[in-house]
Design a protein around this motif. Structure first.
Motif, PDB file in Angstrom:
ATOM      1  N   TYR A 126       0.824  -1.200   0.000  1.00 51.59           N
ATOM      2  CA  TYR A 126       0.000   0.000   0.000  1.00 51.59           C
ATOM      3  C   TYR A 126       0.867   1.262   0.000  1.00 51.59           C
ATOM      4  CZ  TYR A 126      -4.248  -2.646   1.102  1.00 51.59           C
ATOM      5  OH  TYR A 126      -5.319  -3.499   1.061  1.00 51.59           O
ATOM      6  N   SER A 127       0.300   2.359  -0.491  1.00 48.09           N
ATOM      7  CA  SER A 127       0.991   3.646  -0.438  1.00 48.09           C
ATOM      8  C   SER A 127       0.783   4.327   0.908  1.00 48.09           C
ATOM      9  CB  SER A 127       0.486   4.568  -1.558  1.00 48.09           C
ATOM     10  OG  SER A 127       0.937   4.100  -2.810  1.00 48.09           O
ATOM     11  N   PHE A 128       0.172   3.630   1.847  1.00 51.54           N
ATOM     12  CA  PHE A 128      -0.012   4.178   3.185  1.00 51.54           C
ATOM     13  C   PHE A 128       0.394   3.129   4.216  1.00 51.54           C
ATOM     14  CE2 PHE A 128      -3.919   2.294   1.776  1.00 51.54           C
ATOM     15  CZ  PHE A 128      -4.288   3.016   0.661  1.00 51.54           C
ATOM     16  N   LEU A 129       0.540   3.579   5.450  1.00 50.42           N
ATOM     17  CA  LEU A 129       1.065   2.730   6.508  1.00 50.42           C
ATOM     18  C   LEU A 129       0.649   3.309   7.853  1.00 50.42           C
ATOM     19  CD1 LEU A 129       4.934   3.399   6.703  1.00 50.42           C
ATOM     20  CD2 LEU A 129       3.218   5.051   6.059  1.00 50.42           C
ATOM     21  N   PRO A 130       0.866   2.603   8.948  1.00 49.56           N
ATOM     22  CA  PRO A 130       0.525   3.169  10.255  1.00 49.56           C
ATOM     23  C   PRO A 130       1.319   4.444  10.543  1.00 49.56           C
ATOM     24  CG  PRO A 130       0.845   0.793  10.403  1.00 49.56           C
ATOM     25  CD  PRO A 130       1.286   1.190   9.037  1.00 49.56           C
ATOM     26  N   GLY A 131       0.672   5.406  11.188  1.00 47.96           N
ATOM     27  CA  GLY A 131       1.333   6.662  11.497  1.00 47.96           C
ATOM     28  C   GLY A 131       2.581   6.478  12.349  1.00 47.96           C
ATOM     29  N   GLU A 142      10.577  -3.128  -4.141  1.00 37.86           N
ATOM     30  CA  GLU A 142       9.382  -2.477  -4.703  1.00 37.86           C
ATOM     31  C   GLU A 142       9.825  -1.193  -5.402  1.00 37.86           C
ATOM     32  OE1 GLU A 142       4.970  -0.693  -3.506  1.00 37.86           O
ATOM     33  OE2 GLU A 142       6.189  -1.683  -1.985  1.00 37.86           O
ATOM     34  N   VAL A 143       9.237  -0.918  -6.531  1.00 40.99           N
ATOM     35  CA  VAL A 143       9.460   0.330  -7.252  1.00 40.99           C
ATOM     36  C   VAL A 143       8.132   1.071  -7.263  1.00 40.99           C
ATOM     37  CG1 VAL A 143      10.148   1.409  -9.416  1.00 40.99           C
ATOM     38  CG2 VAL A 143      11.238  -0.730  -8.691  1.00 40.99           C
ATOM     39  N   GLY A 144       8.104   2.227  -6.648  1.00 41.86           N
ATOM     40  CA  GLY A 144       6.847   2.958  -6.554  1.00 41.86           C
ATOM     41  C   GLY A 144       7.048   4.323  -5.923  1.00 41.86           C
ATOM     42  N   PRO A 145       5.945   5.032  -5.675  1.00 41.94           N
ATOM     43  CA  PRO A 145       6.049   6.382  -5.121  1.00 41.94           C
ATOM     44  C   PRO A 145       6.158   6.385  -3.605  1.00 41.94           C
ATOM     45  CG  PRO A 145       3.765   5.880  -5.606  1.00 41.94           C
ATOM     46  CD  PRO A 145       4.561   4.687  -6.038  1.00 41.94           C
ATOM     47  N   GLN A 146       6.803   7.407  -3.090  1.00 42.62           N
ATOM     48  CA  GLN A 146       6.750   7.717  -1.666  1.00 42.62           C
ATOM     49  C   GLN A 146       6.511   9.211  -1.529  1.00 42.62           C
ATOM     50  OE1 GLN A 146      10.555   6.136  -0.391  1.00 42.62           O
ATOM     51  NE2 GLN A 146      11.466   8.157  -0.286  1.00 42.62           N
ATOM     52  N   SER A 159       7.871  11.210  -5.034  1.00 43.17           N
ATOM     53  CA  SER A 159       9.034  10.812  -5.819  1.00 43.17           C
ATOM     54  C   SER A 159       8.993   9.315  -6.083  1.00 43.17           C
ATOM     55  CB  SER A 159      10.330  11.182  -5.090  1.00 43.17           C
ATOM     56  OG  SER A 159      10.368  10.594  -3.802  1.00 43.17           O
ATOM     57  N   LEU A 160       9.589   8.923  -7.203  1.00 43.32           N
ATOM     58  CA  LEU A 160       9.673   7.510  -7.565  1.00 43.32           C
ATOM     59  C   LEU A 160      10.931   6.914  -6.958  1.00 43.32           C
ATOM     60  CD1 LEU A 160       8.463   5.184  -9.264  1.00 43.32           C
ATOM     61  CD2 LEU A 160       9.949   5.928 -11.128  1.00 43.32           C
TER      62      LEU A 160
END
Length: 800
Positions: free
Chosen positions: A514-519, A572-576, A586-587
């Motif tokens: 996921y592009s999200f995670l626990p705070g 993994e290749v993806g955005p953060q 950014s990628l």
């Protein structure tokens, strides 16, 4: 969203067939996922007439029946207590598969008596849970005819996908409205006639919550109701779409929800304590026994409906067992409320509690539905359950929903790509419930109360265009600026694919997280800012945008370790996401390794992975992406989630290209990840790399090999302990670029004989001549250049 064709026709006067309706729904944006024809599946089952039913000679509970099937008489051994002479039931011949059990019928002997086929129960036909007896059909059912037609089961069922913005189509009437606007019939008038109340409700509402939590709630008290079994037509509708009939009062609330998209809840009024129902936030430590038989622990972020004994309704999601209706209910109180969609969604996710009511509340209801919902339900209650109704009791105020959107008809062509005559656009909007004030070149369009998703001119264009027909938009070729074909992707865009192939070739396994995670995890990796917190997360735990891909990969490695997979490599290749600005995304290509460098082998023991493995992965990826790795500088200032002294940063001048190293044990402990060994990772910032150099052509450059013997010389330098080996190697490479072909490190030594704060770095240098074989003098001159370059760059001295 499911409904039958006959249910749809209760709102839509149409002669259109199933295929035409399905095609039109999809073109309207209500994608048809399936159309089920139950009659086809039940075609082998016919109406059978029991000519004679006699006791089985060898079993007291069995009967031997002679059954007329329309094509002849057969003998069936039946164990149903209601099997009798003269009845009509559902007959299944030998060779038929029973849908409810999967049993394939065969001619058989039962206690010495031959049996051919079966007389079926409702459960065996997949039509309900009743299996105490066989289906008893009406006396006028024609023998030999498909029983599905006799019971009205030849009604096709549509299953459509509703996008989150179309809450108005979570009821059959909303679907019918769209079809009518598309010209597939006429929408029948909506019967919202008022049901006169004869007394004031003994139960009242009290809202002890914010106006946002619950802006308005209506209620109605019913005396002297009979909560028995629902009429057959109502049970058939609910069963057809997969809902189980429970009791008349409960079935009515489900019918209104599926028919009109208006969730309701019925309380047994005699079980409510204190004379009022209170809408409030739950109290810490409060629990709630739901209708699904489970008990939930609540907190102050959840909205409940309570009486004097406490909470017994999770607002907008599910009612409670204590005040639920039963067969003994004679007085009922109806709840018709509007709740905050975001709060409803957050509560449901936190408790992992799904319901049809929650699905509708979290997408937003018609803000006027508390009025007409109370009237529609009251009429059904009195028709089915009898009793008398009270006046409607209301708390709160109807939310403000009236608004006007400026609309220029010319935007239909400019934005939608299609010319729609003004009269047709006005008709479509009118059919959808919009009101239009024509002001010449622009219109003032007012959306109806059930269309909370309409916010601007583009939404109006979409409404007209989708109803007029997306398929009417003429295909237009893109203009060609050159006769030569243009590449579909740029070199920058191709870097993501190159990164994936490179890392996979190095033995890492691709993960997609996921592009999200626990705070809490985000804060460990430099994130967690308030503006990066999600307002409406898909899970209460996944509430922040990821500032780094690594924490999700680390969590995945932890889950694998818990299942015994301790030697692992992931990437993994993806955005953060660093911040909310456009440049904050950014990628990144990130990866990790944990455990050992390879499988066990009889010849040598595999070593544990270390920071150099992560460095090797990062540099290999940089090289594959076209970065000038010979010019890359390695420094020891990696961020705090890496282990100090066992990590580094790859730079090109001031530009950071990558971080790599061992993940800090403190971070792993905070995340609760116990792999049992060192975990190393890297992050390569793909967007930070310089653009790849354009190639002059597609041909590979000429391979130039020297015919002259290469010379290898070893050097050992004594330098200060803080001098990096990379700095020394770089100096040696630059000493004579025409001769120095390769420089490699092969030893580092520190000992008392070198002096305090000193170390020895030994390197191997390959000299490759291209014009002639080197003489001793030329070799010595090149060696002197190397020693001088190293001394100048590092202050080191040649070790003797």
């Amino acid at each position: 969203m499911k409904f039958t064709l006959s249910w749809l026709k209760s709102h839509l006067d149409t002669t259109a067939g199933v295929d035409e309706i399905a095609r039109t729904l999809t073109m309207l944006g209500l994608e048809v996922e399936a159309v089920a024809d139950r009659a086809a599946a039940l075609a082998p089952f016919v109406v059978g007439y029991v000519v004679k039913a006699e006791p089985h000679p060898q079993a007291d509970r069995l009967r031997v029946c002679q059954v007329e099937t329309g094509s002849g008489q057969v003998q069936v051994v039946c164990g149903a207590p209601n099997a009798r002479t003269g009845m009509k039931g559902v007959f299944a011949a030998s060779g038929t598969t029973i849908p409810g059990t999967g049993l394939n019928l065969k001619k058989t002997m039962i206690r010495g008596v031959e049996s051919n086929g079966m007389l079926c129960s409702a459960r065996e036909m997949g039509l309900g849970e009743d299996h105490d007896g066989i289906i008893d059909l009406p006396a006028d059912a024609p023998v030999g005819q498909p029983f599905a037609k006799v019971l009205g089961l030849d009604d096709p069922i549509f299953d459509i996908s509703i996008t989150p913005n179309r809450a108005d189509c979570l009821g059959v009437r909303g679907v019918a409205r769209d079809l009518a606007a598309a010209g597939l019939g006429r929408l029948k008038p909506f019967d919202d006639a008022k049901v006169a109340g004869s007394f004031d409700s003994p139960l009242k509402w009290r809202i002890d919550a914010s106006e946002t939590d619950c802006p308005v709630v209506a209620g109605r008290y019913f005396r002297g109701v009979k909560n028995g079994e629902s009429p057959q037509w109502l049970k058939d509708r609910l069963t057809a779409i997969g809902l189980r009939p429970i009791s008349a009062l409960v079935d009515i609330t489900n019918l209104v929800m599926m028919d009109l998209g208006r969730p309701l809840h019925a309380y047994d009024a005699d079980k409510v304590r204190g004379g009022e129902l209170i809408i409030r936030r739950a109290r810490k430590g409060e629990s709630f026994a739901a209708l699904n038989g489970k008990t939930y622990e609540l907190d102050s972020e959840m909205l409940v409906i309570a009486d004097a004994e406490g909470a017994d309704d999770l607002a907008g999601i599910m009612g409670g067992e204590r005040t639920g209706c039963s067969a003994t209910t004679t007085n009922m109180f109806l709840e018709v409320a509007i709740f905050d969609p975001v709060l409803t969604a957050a509560t449901g996710r936190r408790l992992d509690l799904q319901s049809d009511a929650r699905y509708r509340f979290e997408r937003g209801l018609d803000p006027t539905s508390h009025w007409w919902g109370a009237e529609v339900a009251a009429r059904l209650v009195q028709e089915i359950c009898g009793g008398t109704a009270s006046h409607i009791t209301v708390a709160g105020d109807e939310p403000t929903w009236r608004r006007t959107v400026g609309f220029r008809p010319s935007r239909l062509a400019g934005l939608g790509g299609i010319d729609v005559p003004a009269a047709d656009a006005r008709r479509i909007l009118g059919e959808l419930g919009f009101t239009v004030a024509d002001k010449g070149t622009s219109w003032d369009v007012s959306p109806p109360s059930w269309r909370g998703d309409i916010e601007g001119e583009a939404d109006i264009v979409e409404e007209v265009t989708r109803v007029h027909g997306f398929d009417r938009i003429a295909p237009v070729s893109m203009p060609r600026m050159t006769p030569l074909p243009l590449p579909a992707t740029t070199p920058q865009q191709r870097r993501a694919g190159t990164a994936k192939r490179t890392l996979a070739a190095r033995g890492l396994v691709e993960a997609v997280t996921y592009s999200f995670l626990p705070g809490a995890h985000a804060r460990l990796f430099g994130g967690g800012a308030p503006e990066m917190t999600l307002v409406n997360p898909i899970s209460a735990e996944l509430d922040a945008m990821r500032p780094s891909i690594l924490p999700n990969l680390i969590a995945a490695a932890g889950r694998n370790a818990d299942r015994g997979v301790v030697d692992l490599g992931l990437f993994e290749v993806g955005p953060q996401y660093r911040d909310t600005t456009p440049g904050g995304q950014s990628l990144v290509a990130a990866g990790l390794r944990v455990g050992h460098s390879g499988p066990r082998h009889w010849l040598e023991r595999p070593r544990a992975v270390d920071a150099y493995d992560a460095k090797s992965d990062a540099l290999a990826l940089l090289a594959a992406l076209g970065a000038p790795t010979d010019n890359v500088q390695i420094t020891g200032d990696a961020p705090s989630w890496y282990h100090p002294g066992r990590s580094g940063t790859a730079r090109l001048g001031a530009n950071v290209l990558a971080w790599f190293g061992e993940i800090h044990p403190r971070v792993l402990a905070a995340m609760g990840v116990g792999t049992g060994s060192v975990l190393v990772g890297f992050e390569v910032f793909v967007n930070a790399l310089p653009p790849p150099k354009a190639k002059k052509g597609t041909a590979r450059p000429l391979l130039k090999l020297s015919p002259y013997q290469a010379v290898e010389r070893d050097f050992a330098f004594v330098v200060d302990a803080e001098v990096s080996a990379e700095k020394l190697l770089r100096a040696a490479r630059g000493a004579d670029k025409s001769l120095v072909a390769d420089v490699s490190l092969f030893d580092v030594y520190a000992g008392a004989n070198l002096g305090a704060g000193k170390k020895s770095i030994a390197i191997a240098v390959v000299l490759q001549p291209t014009e002639r074989t080197l003489t001793d003098a030329e070799i010595e001159a090149a060696s002197a250049k190397i020693v001088a370059a190293v001394q100048k760059a590092t202050g080191g001295m040649l070790r003797t």
